[in-house]
Design a protein around this motif. Structure first.
Motif, PDB file in Angstrom:
ATOM      1  N   THR A   1      -2.666  -1.066  -2.275  1.00 19.85           N
ATOM      2  CA  THR A   1      -1.206  -1.187  -2.232  1.00 19.85           C
ATOM      3  C   THR A   1      -0.739  -2.455  -2.924  1.00 19.85           C
ATOM      4  O   THR A   1       0.228  -2.436  -3.691  1.00 19.85           O
ATOM      5  N   ILE A   2      -1.425  -3.552  -2.679  1.00 18.43           N
ATOM      6  CA  ILE A   2      -1.052  -4.834  -3.286  1.00 18.43           C
ATOM      7  C   ILE A   2      -1.316  -4.790  -4.794  1.00 18.43           C
ATOM      8  O   ILE A   2      -0.527  -5.302  -5.586  1.00 18.43           O
ATOM      9  N   GLN A   3      -2.417  -4.176  -5.192  1.00 20.61           N
ATOM     10  CA  GLN A   3      -2.710  -4.042  -6.625  1.00 20.61           C
ATOM     11  C   GLN A   3      -1.626  -3.222  -7.315  1.00 20.61           C
ATOM     12  O   GLN A   3      -1.207  -3.536  -8.419  1.00 20.61           O
ATOM     13  N   GLY A   4      -1.167  -2.148  -6.656  1.00 25.16           N
ATOM     14  CA  GLY A   4      -0.089  -1.329  -7.213  1.00 25.16           C
ATOM     15  C   GLY A   4       1.205  -2.105  -7.336  1.00 25.16           C
ATOM     16  O   GLY A   4       1.934  -1.964  -8.314  1.00 25.16           O
ATOM     17  N   LEU A   5       1.486  -2.932  -6.341  1.00 28.85           N
ATOM     18  CA  LEU A   5       2.686  -3.770  -6.383  1.00 28.85           C
ATOM     19  C   LEU A   5       2.644  -4.709  -7.586  1.00 28.85           C
ATOM     20  O   LEU A   5       3.639  -4.882  -8.283  1.00 28.85           O
ATOM     21  N   LYS A   6       1.488  -5.298  -7.836  1.00 28.69           N
ATOM     22  CA  LYS A   6       1.343  -6.204  -8.985  1.00 28.69           C
ATOM     23  C   LYS A   6       1.529  -5.481 -10.309  1.00 28.69           C
ATOM     24  O   LYS A   6       1.998  -6.060 -11.276  1.00 28.69           O
ATOM     25  N   ARG A   7       1.159  -4.199 -10.355  1.00 28.48           N
ATOM     26  CA  ARG A   7       1.316  -3.408 -11.575  1.00 28.48           C
ATOM     27  C   ARG A   7       2.734  -2.864 -11.745  1.00 28.48           C
ATOM     28  O   ARG A   7       3.070  -2.315 -12.782  1.00 28.48           O
ATOM     29  N   GLY A   8       3.550  -2.967 -10.683  1.00 31.48           N
ATOM     30  CA  GLY A   8       4.922  -2.483 -10.771  1.00 31.48           C
ATOM     31  C   GLY A   8       5.130  -1.112 -10.180  1.00 31.48           C
ATOM     32  O   GLY A   8       6.201  -0.518 -10.336  1.00 31.48           O
ATOM     33  N   THR A   9       4.143  -0.570  -9.488  1.00 34.74           N
ATOM     34  CA  THR A   9       4.269   0.726  -8.839  1.00 34.74           C
ATOM     35  C   THR A   9       5.221   0.604  -7.652  1.00 34.74           C
ATOM     36  O   THR A   9       5.143  -0.366  -6.903  1.00 34.74           O
ATOM     37  N   PRO A  10       6.126   1.580  -7.462  1.00 36.05           N
ATOM     38  CA  PRO A  10       7.023   1.515  -6.296  1.00 36.05           C
ATOM     39  C   PRO A  10       6.220   1.468  -4.995  1.00 36.05           C
ATOM     40  O   PRO A  10       5.190   2.116  -4.857  1.00 36.05           O
ATOM     41  N   LEU A  11       6.736   0.722  -4.038  1.00 41.48           N
ATOM     42  CA  LEU A  11       6.032   0.452  -2.794  1.00 41.48           C
ATOM     43  C   LEU A  11       6.830   1.008  -1.621  1.00 41.48           C
ATOM     44  O   LEU A  11       8.036   0.798  -1.540  1.00 41.48           O
ATOM     45  N   SER A  12       6.154   1.721  -0.720  1.00 42.10           N
ATOM     46  CA  SER A  12       6.828   2.218   0.478  1.00 42.10           C
ATOM     47  C   SER A  12       6.612   1.236   1.624  1.00 42.10           C
ATOM     48  O   SER A  12       5.640   0.477   1.639  1.00 42.10           O
TER      49      SER A  12
END
Length: 99
Positions: free
Chosen positions: A68-79
């Motif tokens: 989840t944190i890696q996705g946040l760093k890449r700009g992926t929307p976060l729930s």
């Protein structure tokens, strides 16, 4: 200002003192961090705090490796649900009193 997105921090001042949050963004104009925990502070309405009012629990040298944190760093929307789960995993793996 440095991009602190994805860092796990503890609030050191204010009514949320002692709370664990994730930095979901940075306000470059005001040099403020945007913090969310997925429960009290949702990702859609993050808490705005000064950099000096938080204590970093992770950083560049000791990142928290969670999808989840890696996705946040890449700009992926976060729930909010995913953020709560990531913070719970962080709390299970780390004792806040020991840094």
């Amino acid at each position: 200002m440095y991009d602190y997105t994805g860092w796990i921090v503890e609030a050191a001042a204010g009514r949320d003192k002692g709370g664990v949050f994730c930095v979901v963004g940075v306000d470059q104009e005001r040099s403020m961090l945007l913090l969310a925990d997925g429960k009290r502070r949702k990702v859609a309405n993050p808490k705005v705090k000064k950099l000096g009012h938080v204590l970093p629990l992770t950083d560049m040298e000791h990142p928290f490796d969670h999808p989840t944190i890696q996705g946040l760093k890449r700009g992926t929307p976060l729930s909010d649900r995913a953020l709560r789960r990531a913070l719970a995993a962080f709390k299970e793996g780390n004792t806040l009193g020991e840094r």
